[in-house]
Write an enzyme that holds these catalytic residues in place. Sequence first.
Site, PDB file in Angstrom:
ATOM      1  N   GLY A 212       0.809  -1.208   0.000  1.00 14.59           N
ATOM      2  CA  GLY A 212       0.000   0.000   0.000  1.00 14.59           C
ATOM      3  C   GLY A 212       0.841   1.256   0.000  1.00 14.59           C
ATOM      4  O   GLY A 212       1.631   1.473   0.915  1.00 14.59           O
ATOM      5  N   GLY A 214       0.014   5.253  -0.492  1.00 17.67           N
ATOM      6  CA  GLY A 214      -0.872   6.377  -0.746  1.00 17.67           C
ATOM      7  C   GLY A 214      -2.361   6.215  -0.504  1.00 17.67           C
ATOM      8  O   GLY A 214      -3.092   7.182  -0.671  1.00 17.67           O
ATOM      9  N   GLY A 216      -4.119   5.451   2.414  1.00 12.10           N
ATOM     10  CA  GLY A 216      -4.651   5.670   3.754  1.00 12.10           C
ATOM     11  C   GLY A 216      -5.371   6.993   3.917  1.00 12.10           C
ATOM     12  O   GLY A 216      -5.074   7.983   3.244  1.00 12.10           O
ATOM     13  N   CYS A 219      -3.041   9.743   4.834  1.00 15.08           N
ATOM     14  CA  CYS A 219      -1.852   9.836   3.974  1.00 15.08           C
ATOM     15  C   CYS A 219      -2.144  10.719   2.767  1.00 15.08           C
ATOM     16  O   CYS A 219      -3.195  10.596   2.136  1.00 15.08           O
ATOM     17  CB  CYS A 219      -1.441   8.441   3.504  1.00 15.08           C
ATOM     18  N   GLY A 259      -3.631   0.028   4.474  1.00 14.45           N
ATOM     19  CA  GLY A 259      -4.062   1.370   4.109  1.00 14.45           C
ATOM     20  C   GLY A 259      -5.335   1.398   3.293  1.00 14.45           C
ATOM     21  O   GLY A 259      -5.554   0.556   2.426  1.00 14.45           O
ATOM     22  N   GLY A 281      -5.746   1.307  10.152  1.00 15.09           N
ATOM     23  CA  GLY A 281      -5.470   2.504  10.934  1.00 15.09           C
ATOM     24  C   GLY A 281      -6.727   3.204  11.398  1.00 15.09           C
ATOM     25  O   GLY A 281      -7.161   3.058  12.538  1.00 15.09           O
ATOM     26  N   MET A 299       2.218   9.052   9.747  1.00 16.71           N
ATOM     27  CA  MET A 299       3.533   9.176  10.347  1.00 16.71           C
ATOM     28  C   MET A 299       4.490   9.997   9.490  1.00 16.71           C
ATOM     29  O   MET A 299       5.590  10.322   9.920  1.00 16.71           O
ATOM     30  CB  MET A 299       4.118   7.792  10.634  1.00 16.71           C
ATOM     31  N   ARG A 313      -9.987  13.888  11.841  1.00 13.68           N
ATOM     32  CA  ARG A 313     -10.916  13.743  12.969  1.00 13.68           C
ATOM     33  C   ARG A 313     -11.797  12.531  12.691  1.00 13.68           C
ATOM     34  O   ARG A 313     -12.640  12.566  11.794  1.00 13.68           O
ATOM     35  CB  ARG A 313     -11.754  15.009  13.111  1.00 13.68           C
TER      36      ARG A 313
END
Length: 381
Positions: A212, A214, A216, A219, A259, A281, A299, A313
């Site tokens: 994966g 890009g 997420g 991300c 992701g 995630g 990250m 959020r």
Amino acid sequence: MPRLKFKEMERAYGFDEVALVPGDVTINPDQTNIDFTVKNYTLSIPILASAMDAIVDPTFAIKFNKLGGLAVLNLEGIQTRYENPDEVLNQIAQTPEKVVTSLLQKIYSEPIKEKLISRRIGAIKQAGAICAASTTPANTKRLAPIAKDAGMDILVVQSTVTTARHISKSYRGLILPELCQQMSLPIIVGNCCSYNAALELMRTGVDGILVGVGPGAACTTREVIGVGVPQITATLNCAAAREAYLKENGKYVAVITDGGIRTGGDLCKSFAAGADAVMIGSPLAQATEAPGKGYHWGMSHSHPALPRGTRVRVGTTAPLEQILFGPTSVTDGTQNLIGALRTSMGVCSARTIKEMHKVKMIIAPSIKTEGKYFQVIQNVP
């Protein structure tokens, strides 16, 4: 005279563009086997929690492992930089969006403390949980031995894009075959999204690869540097490499889709595309036990020169056990992920994850374009 093309492009597919075809025989969901094995460790659910500070701390890792999964602790995050990470996490949650990237850059400039690596891993091991921990390639040679001495069970080496070969003038980079020999424990590396990259990584001796680049929710790699492959195509590519390597070497390397998985449907499609497990995630960041307090961030967000990520959020919607096993209180597929997987397997005639790999998958229009989709605005606490 035919017109010359500068380059050929192939079609790639994401989760919303495919659907699974039911099988000819249905199976009771409770008769499905969803175990996931990486080297000498077997998990009862095939889900890894992403090595992100908003998701995994020692308390979350212990709880997640007791529920059957594997949470990956970020060895370069807030937990290993600060004696009191809760104060820092509160500050991130309370900071306005316009200045949060600058704040994260400052927070992650604090040096990593070796004693905190040992302390966090020790807390997980003392509770009897399996401990997986993540480093970037640049810091693996320094941090991995410390983590191993502290009791780490599984090492994850992770960056935005990982390849078996790396060109650099500045230093002798991480040599994965050497790492595998030195560590003598299961090693998972990522991320990649192509057949050739996956196959070369498998040939280094690793036990699993993360797939994966890009996709997420937190991300922005595609927006910032234009790089990424939709997850269904990426997983298919790497699963093909796994099968080729199995024939070549006789070793089965786990493929872990990482992701972009938001719902049970996305999760089920990952396995049909060839995944042995998934790394999640955002859905887990919504758990009451998650340390991000309703927020989730990539990250790469704290990169000092080129941040790639966004603070999202996500809200706090349910306890971790409810997100994984239900009963669900929502209709959007974000809870009872394991129930969704077992039900999908039963409908598709798959008793095991490997049988799920054989389920027929078709290109299908997104439900959002079929006239059956109505936008629902849901307030999250």
